[in-house]
Design an enzyme around this catalytic site. Structure first.
Site, PDB file in Angstrom:
ATOM      1  CB  SER A  36      -0.946  -0.001   1.199  1.00  0.00           C
ATOM      2  OG  SER A  36      -0.226  -0.205   2.398  1.00  0.00           O
ATOM      3  CG  HIS A  55      -3.934  -1.006  -1.937  1.00  0.00           C
ATOM      4  ND1 HIS A  55      -4.454   0.251  -2.085  1.00  0.00           N
ATOM      5  CD2 HIS A  55      -3.642  -1.136  -0.618  1.00  0.00           C
ATOM      6  CE1 HIS A  55      -4.456   0.876  -0.914  1.00  0.00           C
ATOM      7  NE2 HIS A  55      -3.971   0.050  -0.007  1.00  0.00           N
ATOM      8  CE  LYS A 104      -7.406  -0.279   1.008  1.00  0.00           C
ATOM      9  NZ  LYS A 104      -7.341   0.905   1.832  1.00  0.00           N
TER      10      LYS A 104
HETATM   11  N1  PMP Z   1      -4.951  -4.197   3.694  1.00  0.00           N
HETATM   12  C1  PMP Z   1      -4.261  -3.206   3.068  1.00  0.00           C
HETATM   13  C2  PMP Z   1      -3.029  -3.574   2.327  1.00  0.00           C
HETATM   14  C3  PMP Z   1      -4.715  -1.888   3.141  1.00  0.00           C
HETATM   15  O1  PMP Z   1      -4.036  -0.896   2.544  1.00  0.00           O
HETATM   16  C4  PMP Z   1      -5.905  -1.603   3.861  1.00  0.00           C
HETATM   17  C5  PMP Z   1      -6.469  -0.190   3.945  1.00  0.00           C
HETATM   18  N2  PMP Z   1      -5.598   0.770   4.419  1.00  0.00           N
HETATM   19  C6  PMP Z   1      -6.578  -2.646   4.483  1.00  0.00           C
HETATM   20  C7  PMP Z   1      -6.076  -3.932   4.379  1.00  0.00           C
HETATM   21  C8  PMP Z   1      -7.817  -2.402   5.270  1.00  0.00           C
HETATM   22  O2  PMP Z   1      -8.911  -2.232   4.428  1.00  0.00           O
HETATM   23  P1  PMP Z   1     -10.192  -1.413   4.939  1.00  0.00           P
HETATM   24  O3  PMP Z   1      -9.908   0.037   4.672  1.00  0.00           O
HETATM   25  O4  PMP Z   1     -11.305  -1.965   4.141  1.00  0.00           O
HETATM   26  O5  PMP Z   1     -10.338  -1.695   6.397  1.00  0.00           O
END
Ligand code: PMP
Length: 391
Positions: free
Chosen positions: A180, A208, A239
């Site tokens: 991310s 992502h 996302k």
């Molecule tokens: N995994 C990754 C790699 C992320 O970037 C994120 C969001 N920041 C999440 C999980 C969590 O997803 P959510 O925003 O749906 O809680």
């Protein structure tokens, strides 16, 4: 009277001195390529709204209709009285989308990761985890009480060595699909090979990559043609899908286990009808408007090229997440603030989200950005970059 929380003031002042204090900006309109934050109209390079679905008319319509017909909330956790027909329908559609036997919706990607890891491993087990994996994986690993061994970023051979020397009962290899903060892609074929060789469980967090990689945005597993060889696929609905929630896709016995032992699923109220219906509409849009994915990738390529031509360091990015790495925390905060003042919103990402000294502004282009948006953004990066001596 003494305030028992006074120590926090000192901690906050300390964060401020280090340039690490966060000041979240406030969005004053819809999540779009050009929108308004903190009273300023800006080009928005800050969201995860990859396909521009957050404000898509079909998703808004579906959400509004579902709220009117089925209410604002579900009033219960899934295992008591909060499972609606539409939850199961969405899960079946996600299972199909991911070429999996079944799927389960969680309240967020975060709880999907943490709840699943914690439900599968115990103190007698081992988790082999990429050093840049998301916080929700790290928290799930800690909750499980399993032994955690971290391998250097994307180093499948090192993961193999950790498995070879392990004596634990059950082993899990876990990686983000797309990282991310760097935008690079996991070496999934190598990790799968290593996991298979050692009889370990393979899990991928495709937060992502869902809606971004693979056919119609099916994710990293589809991107590498590894369907059927990854035990657990995690996705987020927050996302590219444009709404809120997370899901797990895998075998039906995995899903049955999580229904019984996935603590966020068991102990936190289920997603409201508007959310579920909007996610369903998003899946329809993914199928009906493949040009969004094409546009996302052509925007990604041209924006990256533009940053490279200007001489910025974009690290190892291979996806729409393109960091512009500047290094020092305070300088990065200044860069982000000046870009914002000049009409481009791209957040500063600093420790603890990335290691100290690896601070960056993170850009994410979406399918909704026009050529003009991208050109104006690059012109602004050039102007502010020169002003601050970064290029
Ligand atoms: N995994 C990754 C790699 C992320 O970037 C994120 C969001 N920041 C999440 C999980 C969590 O997803 P959510 O925003 O749906 O809680």
């Amino acid at each position: 009277m003494a305030d028992a929380l006074d120590f926090l003031k000192e901690e906050l002042a300390d964060l401020d001195r280090q340039g690490l204090l966060l000041h979240p900006r406030t969005l004053e309109g819809e999540q779009r390529a050009r929108t308004r934050f903190d009273g300023r109209d800006v080009i928005n390079l800050a969201s995860n709204n990859y396909l521009g679905l957050a404000a898509h008319p079909r998703l808004k319509q579906a959400a509004a209709e579902a709220a009117l017909e089925f209410g604002a909330g579900t009033g219960a956790v899934r295992t008591i009285a909060g499972s609606m027909t539409m939850h199961r329908e969405l899960e079946r559609r996600f299972a199909e989308f991911k070429h999996a036997e079944d799927a389960l919706m969680f309240q967020s990607g975060f709880t999907a990761n943490s709840g699943t890891v914690a439900a599968l491993l115990t103190k007698d087990d081992l988790i082999v985890s990429d050093e840049l994996n998301h916080a929700s994986i790290i928290d799930g690993a800690r909750l499980s009480r399993a032994q955690i061994k971290v391998f250097p970023h994307k180093d499948a051979e090192a993961a193999g060595r950790l498995l070879a020397e392990s004596t634990e009962r059950r082993r899990l290899v876990i990686t983000d699909g797309v990282f991310s903060m760097d935008g690079d892609i996991a070496p999934l074929p190598d990790l799968v090979e290593v996991a298979e060789r050692h009889g370990a469980i393979m899990m991928i967090d495709d937060a992502h990559a869902s809606g971004v990689l693979g056919k119609n945005g099916r994710g990293t597993v589809d991107h590498f043609g590894m369907n059927g060889r990854v035990d657990i696929q995690v996705g987020t609905l927050s996302k590219a899908i444009g709404v809120l929630g997370g899901f797990i896709a895998g075998s039906s016995h995995l899903i049955d286990w999580l229904v019984n032992r996935g603590r966020p699923y068991l102990f936190s109220t289920s997603a409201p009808p508007a959310v579920v219906a909007a996610c369903m509409a998003a899946l329809d849009v993914l199928e009906d408007e493949p040009e969004r994915l094409e546009r996302l990738w052509s925007n990604t390529r041209s924006f990256k090229e533009g940053l490279h031509e200007l001489g910025f360091d974009t690290g190892t990015s291979e996806t729409p997440i393109t960091p512009v790495i500047t290094g020092a925390e305070a300088a990065t905060q200044t860069f982000s603030r000046r870009l914002f003042e000049e009409g481009v919103f791209t957040p500063a990402i600093v420790f603890p989200t990335v290691p100290r000294g690896k601070a960056r502004v993170r850009t994410i282009v979406t399918a909704d950005h026009t050529d003009e948006d991208l050109k104006e953004s690059l012109d602004t990066f050039e102007r502010v970059g020169r002003e601050l001596g970064l290029i």
